[in-house]
Design a protein around this motif. Sequence first.
Motif, PDB file in Angstrom:
ATOM      1  N   LEU A   1       0.869  -1.170   0.000  1.00 12.67           N
ATOM      2  CA  LEU A   1       0.000   0.000   0.000  1.00 12.67           C
ATOM      3  C   LEU A   1       0.905   1.219   0.000  1.00 12.67           C
ATOM      4  O   LEU A   1       1.532   1.554   1.000  1.00 12.67           O
ATOM      5  N   GLU A   2       0.992   1.838  -1.161  1.00 18.42           N
ATOM      6  CA  GLU A   2       1.913   2.949  -1.349  1.00 18.42           C
ATOM      7  C   GLU A   2       1.492   4.157  -0.514  1.00 18.42           C
ATOM      8  O   GLU A   2       0.305   4.343  -0.212  1.00 18.42           O
ATOM      9  N   ALA A   3       2.489   4.979  -0.157  1.00 19.93           N
ATOM     10  CA  ALA A   3       2.233   6.217   0.577  1.00 19.93           C
ATOM     11  C   ALA A   3       1.236   7.062  -0.205  1.00 19.93           C
ATOM     12  O   ALA A   3       1.349   7.210  -1.419  1.00 19.93           O
ATOM     13  N   GLY A   4       0.237   7.593   0.502  1.00 19.99           N
ATOM     14  CA  GLY A   4      -0.749   8.442  -0.132  1.00 19.99           C
ATOM     15  C   GLY A   4      -1.937   7.709  -0.720  1.00 19.99           C
ATOM     16  O   GLY A   4      -2.840   8.337  -1.265  1.00 19.99           O
ATOM     17  N   TYR A   5      -1.983   6.384  -0.617  1.00 17.35           N
ATOM     18  CA  TYR A   5      -3.082   5.600  -1.180  1.00 17.35           C
ATOM     19  C   TYR A   5      -3.908   4.957  -0.073  1.00 17.35           C
ATOM     20  O   TYR A   5      -3.501   4.911   1.084  1.00 17.35           O
ATOM     21  N   GLN A   6      -5.048   4.436  -0.477  1.00 17.24           N
ATOM     22  CA  GLN A   6      -5.908   3.725   0.456  1.00 17.24           C
ATOM     23  C   GLN A   6      -6.443   2.470  -0.211  1.00 17.24           C
ATOM     24  O   GLN A   6      -6.450   2.362  -1.436  1.00 17.24           O
ATOM     25  N   ALA A   7      -6.892   1.522   0.608  1.00 13.99           N
ATOM     26  CA  ALA A   7      -7.444   0.274   0.102  1.00 13.99           C
ATOM     27  C   ALA A   7      -8.386  -0.302   1.150  1.00 13.99           C
ATOM     28  O   ALA A   7      -8.337   0.073   2.318  1.00 13.99           O
ATOM     29  N   THR A   8      -9.229  -1.216   0.724  1.00 17.85           N
ATOM     30  CA  THR A   8     -10.146  -1.883   1.638  1.00 17.85           C
ATOM     31  C   THR A   8      -9.476  -3.122   2.202  1.00 17.85           C
ATOM     32  O   THR A   8      -8.908  -3.924   1.462  1.00 17.85           O
ATOM     33  N   ALA A   9      -9.542  -3.255   3.521  1.00 13.20           N
ATOM     34  CA  ALA A   9      -9.025  -4.445   4.193  1.00 13.20           C
ATOM     35  C   ALA A   9     -10.202  -5.229   4.747  1.00 13.20           C
ATOM     36  O   ALA A   9     -11.215  -4.645   5.139  1.00 13.20           O
ATOM     37  N   THR A  10     -10.067  -6.545   4.770  1.00 15.20           N
ATOM     38  CA  THR A  10     -11.110  -7.413   5.298  1.00 15.20           C
ATOM     39  C   THR A  10     -10.514  -8.334   6.341  1.00 15.20           C
ATOM     40  O   THR A  10      -9.519  -9.003   6.085  1.00 15.20           O
ATOM     41  N   ILE A  11     -11.126  -8.344   7.512  1.00 14.82           N
ATOM     42  CA  ILE A  11     -10.756  -9.310   8.549  1.00 14.82           C
ATOM     43  C   ILE A  11     -11.899 -10.310   8.604  1.00 14.82           C
ATOM     44  O   ILE A  11     -13.021  -9.958   8.964  1.00 14.82           O
ATOM     45  N   GLY A  12     -11.601 -11.529   8.230  1.00 14.64           N
ATOM     46  CA  GLY A  12     -12.594 -12.600   8.226  1.00 14.64           C
ATOM     47  C   GLY A  12     -11.981 -13.857   8.782  1.00 14.64           C
ATOM     48  O   GLY A  12     -11.959 -14.879   8.114  1.00 14.64           O
ATOM     49  N   ASP A  13     -11.455 -13.756   9.995  1.00 13.48           N
ATOM     50  CA  ASP A  13     -10.702 -14.879  10.573  1.00 13.48           C
ATOM     51  C   ASP A  13     -11.544 -15.791  11.453  1.00 13.48           C
ATOM     52  O   ASP A  13     -11.031 -16.687  12.105  1.00 13.48           O
ATOM     53  N   GLY A  14     -12.849 -15.565  11.493  1.00 13.49           N
ATOM     54  CA  GLY A  14     -13.718 -16.432  12.271  1.00 13.49           C
ATOM     55  C   GLY A  14     -13.866 -16.021  13.721  1.00 13.49           C
ATOM     56  O   GLY A  14     -14.610 -16.649  14.465  1.00 13.49           O
ATOM     57  N   SER A  15     -13.204 -14.964  14.137  1.00 10.23           N
ATOM     58  CA  SER A  15     -13.287 -14.517  15.525  1.00 10.23           C
ATOM     59  C   SER A  15     -14.569 -13.731  15.753  1.00 10.23           C
ATOM     60  O   SER A  15     -15.094 -13.086  14.844  1.00 10.23           O
ATOM     61  N   ASP A  16     -15.058 -13.778  16.981  1.00 11.20           N
ATOM     62  CA  ASP A  16     -16.208 -12.954  17.353  1.00 11.20           C
ATOM     63  C   ASP A  16     -15.774 -11.766  18.213  1.00 11.20           C
ATOM     64  O   ASP A  16     -16.601 -11.086  18.804  1.00 11.20           O
ATOM     65  N   GLN A  17     -14.475 -11.509  18.262  1.00 15.16           N
ATOM     66  CA  GLN A  17     -13.922 -10.414  19.067  1.00 15.16           C
ATOM     67  C   GLN A  17     -14.045  -9.081  18.334  1.00 15.16           C
ATOM     68  O   GLN A  17     -13.966  -9.031  17.106  1.00 15.16           O
ATOM     69  N   CYS A  18     -14.179  -7.996  19.089  1.00 14.94           N
ATOM     70  CA  CYS A  18     -14.192  -6.653  18.508  1.00 14.94           C
ATOM     71  C   CYS A  18     -12.844  -5.964  18.657  1.00 14.94           C
ATOM     72  O   CYS A  18     -12.474  -5.151  17.818  1.00 14.94           O
ATOM     73  N   LEU A  19     -12.092  -6.269  19.711  1.00 18.45           N
ATOM     74  CA  LEU A  19     -10.807  -5.605  19.936  1.00 18.45           C
ATOM     75  C   LEU A  19      -9.676  -6.372  19.269  1.00 18.45           C
ATOM     76  O   LEU A  19      -9.448  -7.549  19.559  1.00 18.45           O
ATOM     77  N   TYR A  20      -8.978  -5.668  18.372  1.00 20.25           N
ATOM     78  CA  TYR A  20      -7.880  -6.250  17.602  1.00 20.25           C
ATOM     79  C   TYR A  20      -6.638  -5.392  17.746  1.00 20.25           C
ATOM     80  O   TYR A  20      -6.730  -4.171  17.896  1.00 20.25           O
ATOM     81  N   ASP A  21      -5.488  -6.042  17.686  1.00 15.13           N
ATOM     82  CA  ASP A  21      -4.212  -5.341  17.606  1.00 15.13           C
ATOM     83  C   ASP A  21      -3.794  -5.313  16.145  1.00 15.13           C
ATOM     84  O   ASP A  21      -3.972  -6.312  15.435  1.00 15.13           O
ATOM     85  N   PHE A  22      -3.259  -4.178  15.700  1.00 18.31           N
ATOM     86  CA  PHE A  22      -2.763  -4.016  14.333  1.00 18.31           C
ATOM     87  C   PHE A  22      -1.257  -3.864  14.379  1.00 18.31           C
ATOM     88  O   PHE A  22      -0.731  -3.175  15.256  1.00 18.31           O
TER      89      PHE A  22
END
Length: 110
Positions: free
Chosen positions: A62-83
Motif C-alpha cells: 500500500l503505497e504512501a498516499g493511497y488507500q485500500a479496503t481491508a477485510t478481517i474474516g478470521d472467524g473470531s467474534d472479538q471486537c478488539l484487535y491489535d494491528f
Amino acid sequence: MNKFVLGGLAALALVADVAPAAAQTVEFTVINNSSVDLHYFYTTPSNDNNWGTDLLGETGILEAGYQATATIGDGSDQCLYDFRFVMSNGSELVEPKIDICKLSSYTIND
C-alpha cells in the motif's frame, strides 16, 4: 492504485470461508497517510498473542498516499484487535485494542 494491492486485499475475504454463526467479517478502509509504503499489515484479536497472516499478501504494497479496503474474516467474534504495520523503511507500528466492530477506516500517519 497498485493492482497487486487490490488483488491482495480482495483475497482477504477468502481467509475464512466457513465461520461460526457468531463470527464476523469486517471491512474497513486503510489509508496510508505516511511518507513511506506499507509492506505488511498483520492483525490479531487482542486476547491472542499470535499475529495472523499478512493482509496485503505476498505481492501487496500500500503505497504512501493511497488507500485500500481491508477485510478481517478470521472467524473470531472479538471486537478488539491489535494491528501491526511494517513499513518499507523497516519501521513498525503496533496499535493495540482497535475496536473493529465500530471501525470504518484506519489512517496510518508518520
